[in-house]
Design an enzyme around this catalytic site. Sequence first.
Site, short mmCIF file in Angstrom:
data_model
loop_
_atom_site.label_atom_id
_atom_site.label_comp_id
_atom_site.label_asym_id
_atom_site.label_seq_id
_atom_site.Cartn_x
_atom_site.Cartn_y
_atom_site.Cartn_z
N CYS A 178 2.63 10.42 -38.23
CA CYS A 178 3.66 9.76 -39.11
C CYS A 178 3.08 9.95 -40.50
CB CYS A 178 3.58 8.13 -38.51
SG CYS A 178 1.99 7.33 -38.51
N THR A 179 3.64 9.16 -41.43
CA THR A 179 3.34 9.38 -42.84
C THR A 179 2.05 9.10 -43.33
OG1 THR A 179 5.53 8.83 -43.32
CG2 THR A 179 4.15 9.08 -45.07
#
Length: 247
Positions: A178-179
């Site tokens: 994810c980020t």
Amino acid sequence: MNERITILSAYSFVNIIEPANLIPKLLLVGKKKYIRGTILLANEGFNSSFSGSYENVNIVLKQLIALTGSKDVNVKINYSPVHPFQKLKVRLKREIIAMNVKDLNVDVFKGHYIEPKDWDEFITKQNVILIDTRNEYEIDIGTFKSAINPRTETFKQFPAWVQQNHALLQGKKIAMFCTGGIRCEKSTSLLKSIGYNEVYHLKGGILQYLEDTHNKNNLWQGKCFVFDDRRAVADDLYPAEGYWLHR
């Protein structure tokens, strides 16, 4: 020449008894230090991203750690020519990253971290399935080569996608990203809690990967969506051209 703006992102899963009591204290120090951004507080911990001078964002981080009693904080710093936030917000939430799964203990059920330097080698191994846990609008502008897109509009839809795809996941080494890492803390915890054992995630997320590896093998393709006025960053973590949200 103007000083560049420091953007500090930090999260921690830590038991906070009365998170609402911290709001006025954090607003006070944040405004005093000319900080902009968002700090989310919940019983399960905090999730934050804020900007200012390098000295001042670290002062606010130290206060946040002291008030919450956190011993394990995930921190990332990058830079921007101007503030990517309009003002400071400190908010009380039920979850610091909303997935709507009750009684999920991320300390008990935790996936295995893969360091950014080892990520490329790991995700290209046989029997590894790579899942982007972000939302479709984020994936649209960039993702890892060969990553599965669950086509979610919000992270709350991810548990249902898992339930619908047991046949795809069964017997595989599951690698997720994810980020900045916080969504994978919960997504790996979810999979571990329902019986998957070989569950892995990219430590520090895409942002740490780009900082550490400079995308040397070009497995990351496109830009990385971020939740502020930059909207996206390039491989060098500076604002991607053409994405800045002008207000």
